[in-house]
Design an enzyme around this catalytic site. Structure first.
Site, PDB file in Angstrom:
ATOM      1  N   THR A 147       0.878  -1.176   0.000  1.00 36.51           N
ATOM      2  CA  THR A 147       0.000   0.000   0.000  1.00 36.51           C
ATOM      3  C   THR A 147       0.906   1.214   0.000  1.00 36.51           C
ATOM      4  O   THR A 147       1.676   1.428   0.936  1.00 36.51           O
ATOM      5  CB  THR A 147      -0.916   0.013   1.232  1.00 36.51           C
ATOM      6  OG1 THR A 147      -1.814  -1.095   1.142  1.00 36.51           O
ATOM      7  CG2 THR A 147      -1.743   1.296   1.292  1.00 36.51           C
ATOM      8  N   LYS A 151       0.517   6.033   7.943  1.00 40.81           N
ATOM      9  CA  LYS A 151       1.141   6.289   6.631  1.00 40.81           C
ATOM     10  C   LYS A 151       0.060   6.422   5.559  1.00 40.81           C
ATOM     11  O   LYS A 151       0.044   7.382   4.766  1.00 40.81           O
ATOM     12  CB  LYS A 151       2.079   5.122   6.300  1.00 40.81           C
ATOM     13  CG  LYS A 151       2.686   5.148   4.928  1.00 40.81           C
ATOM     14  CD  LYS A 151       2.463   3.915   4.031  1.00 40.81           C
ATOM     15  CE  LYS A 151       2.227   2.588   4.620  1.00 40.81           C
ATOM     16  NZ  LYS A 151       1.937   1.511   3.652  1.00 40.81           N
ATOM     17  N   LYS A 181      -7.290   1.383  -2.573  1.00 41.13           N
ATOM     18  CA  LYS A 181      -6.914   1.004  -1.201  1.00 41.13           C
ATOM     19  C   LYS A 181      -7.070   2.195  -0.249  1.00 41.13           C
ATOM     20  O   LYS A 181      -7.494   2.047   0.897  1.00 41.13           O
ATOM     21  CB  LYS A 181      -5.478   0.470  -1.177  1.00 41.13           C
ATOM     22  CG  LYS A 181      -4.963   0.056   0.208  1.00 41.13           C
ATOM     23  CD  LYS A 181      -5.750  -1.105   0.814  1.00 41.13           C
ATOM     24  CE  LYS A 181      -5.356  -1.371   2.264  1.00 41.13           C
ATOM     25  NZ  LYS A 181      -4.057  -2.022   2.425  1.00 41.13           N
TER      26      LYS A 181
END
Lengths: 293, 293
Positions: free
Chosen positions: A102, A245, A177
């Site tokens: 990701t 993140k 995502k």
């Protein structure tokens, strides 16, 4: 060309808690597998099962027709792909590079362009489903890039996942995502505050969950993470540092597209706080710590 | 005593979109039913099926052993229960009063005390599951009050709902419903912002839902409300004005208990805005209007 064990050599970089079982499924299906990982010990079970070890991406790349990566952070992705000793500079013409980390959509687009200029295909294919999904080959895989590269790689995806969806051009896998993480972020606020409210009102939160888990407030997080919050179990299924993140990347992307997303912004701020308090290696359900009393 | 059609007369006040099918289940089970509603026309189908009409709560109360109410707002609840011509002042000694409106926990506690001082029992028993749940006798019913009154009323609850949970003393049913709304509020932020992000990123939001609906971001709202948002279908399943009422009550209760709930506060602020823009009679999924572009 259809990808099959008899005609394709697969490279796999990043053999951690996600990558190792994913690579294991490819090996079990009969594919010739070449592996690299920053910490070699984590790749040892794959090597013991027949995978070929390399000391660097530059060494691995020329040996492989398809290379899959799943590493930690966008900076790792940049390094593995775009450094002079990286995959793009050293892959065979006609190879397909698949990043399942990701990561940043713009990094995925940059890798795609650089690869294309060298006759190499690139897909961004992040996953959800966690280590359980990886072990059970039940991941959800969201894919961006050229459709024909997706079609070629599909047999490999099918060995690792169950819900495999082509989302559009380069970067669309990553964006998808991030959509997942934005939805999850708002939901985590709701779950934490609901439990805190229940405690504050003097209710038994476990009895409350019996009333609300199957209804309109129901969610994966309410069913799976709320009980862990109540038990004080903050062990990582998915790390705070990784979720943070993702929320940072999503917040930055939202700002670039002129989208006001106050729920995302609130969740990001709270996860920044949680991380600053030293809980970055807890699981995402540790957000509940901020509501503790 | 076990409540049965041969020995209990039931009163029902509030025969709207929820109350009418709920009362219908009691009538169908053979109970003698007495009804009152502000708009008589909405009670007519029940009257046609054998229910006895009353012109006021004061007239209905003395005829009934158990009285169920499901009205609109906390002010209506106060009026129906605590006015001189209300249920508490006019109920038979030994009666059980059951408010199934989503209302204020402190009002529920007040009704409980006033009723108790007159030898009458009171339960707060709000529901979730909407009009579909009411029609299918599949509601989730969250109950506060004395356990023995709950045990007596259980056969009636079982005719209207499937997931019936005793949550504790008076007010605990209402608090449990508010926990549900707090969880839902955070989730609505996540769902709306996820869809807005998907559109802003140039993705096809319906294809994105295929990737994320069954995973960690999955929820009832993502599966059921997100498609309506994308279709521009803001018809009410659950009204903005009612949800906003609940969020105001929850926010006030959270403040009283010293709970900082920024997600709830953000959701309440956005629903206030949506209502001020004139969308109070839309369904809750209309929150997505604020993210439209």
């Amino acid at each position: 060309m259809t990808i099959s064990p008899s005609d394709a050599v697969i490279g796999f970089i990043g053999t951690g808690v996600m990558g190792r079982p994913m690579a294991g499924h490819l090996l079990a299906a009969g594919y010739k597998l070449h592996v690299f990982n920053r910490t070699k010990a984590k790749a040892q079970p794959l090597i013991d099962s027949g995978a070929t070890w390399h000391d660097s991406p530059a060494s691995l790349a020329p040996a492989c027709d398809i290379i899959i990566t799943i590493v930690g952070f966008p900076d790792d992705v940049e390094q593995v792909y775009l450094a002079p000793a990286g995959l793009v500079a050293n892959a065979k013409a006609g190879a397909i590079l698949i990043d399942m980390t990701t990561s940043r959509p713009d990094t995925a687009q940059k890798i795609y362009s650089e690869a294309k200029s060298r006759g190499v295909s690139a897909l961004d294919a992040p996953v959800s489903g966690g280590d359980t999904g990886a072990r059970n080959a039940a991941l959800s895989i969201m894919v961006g890039g050229d459709k024909d590269a997706f079609d070629k790689a599909l047999p490999l995806f099918q060995l690792m996942g169950k819900n495999i969806v082509y989302q559009g051009p380069a970067g669309c896998g990553q964006h998808t995502k991030l959509v997942n993480q934005v939805a999850l972020a708002g939901n985590m606020l709701g779950v934490c505050e609901a439990l805190a409210y229940a405690k504050g009102a003097g209710l038994d939160p476990r009895t409350v969950l019996q009333s609300i888990s199957a209804g309109a407030a129901g969610s994966w997080s309410l069913s799976n993470l709320a009980p862990r919050m109540l038990a004080g179990d903050f062990a990582p299924g998915f790390y705070v540092k990784h979720f943070l993140k993702d929320l940072r990347i999503a917040a930055e992307a939202a700002e670039k597209m002129g989208l006001d997303a106050p729920g995302l912004e609130l969740a990001r701020t709270l996860y920044e706080k949680l991380s600053a308090l030293g809980f970055e290696n807890d699981g995402t359900q540790a957000l509940y710590r901020l509501y503790g009393r």
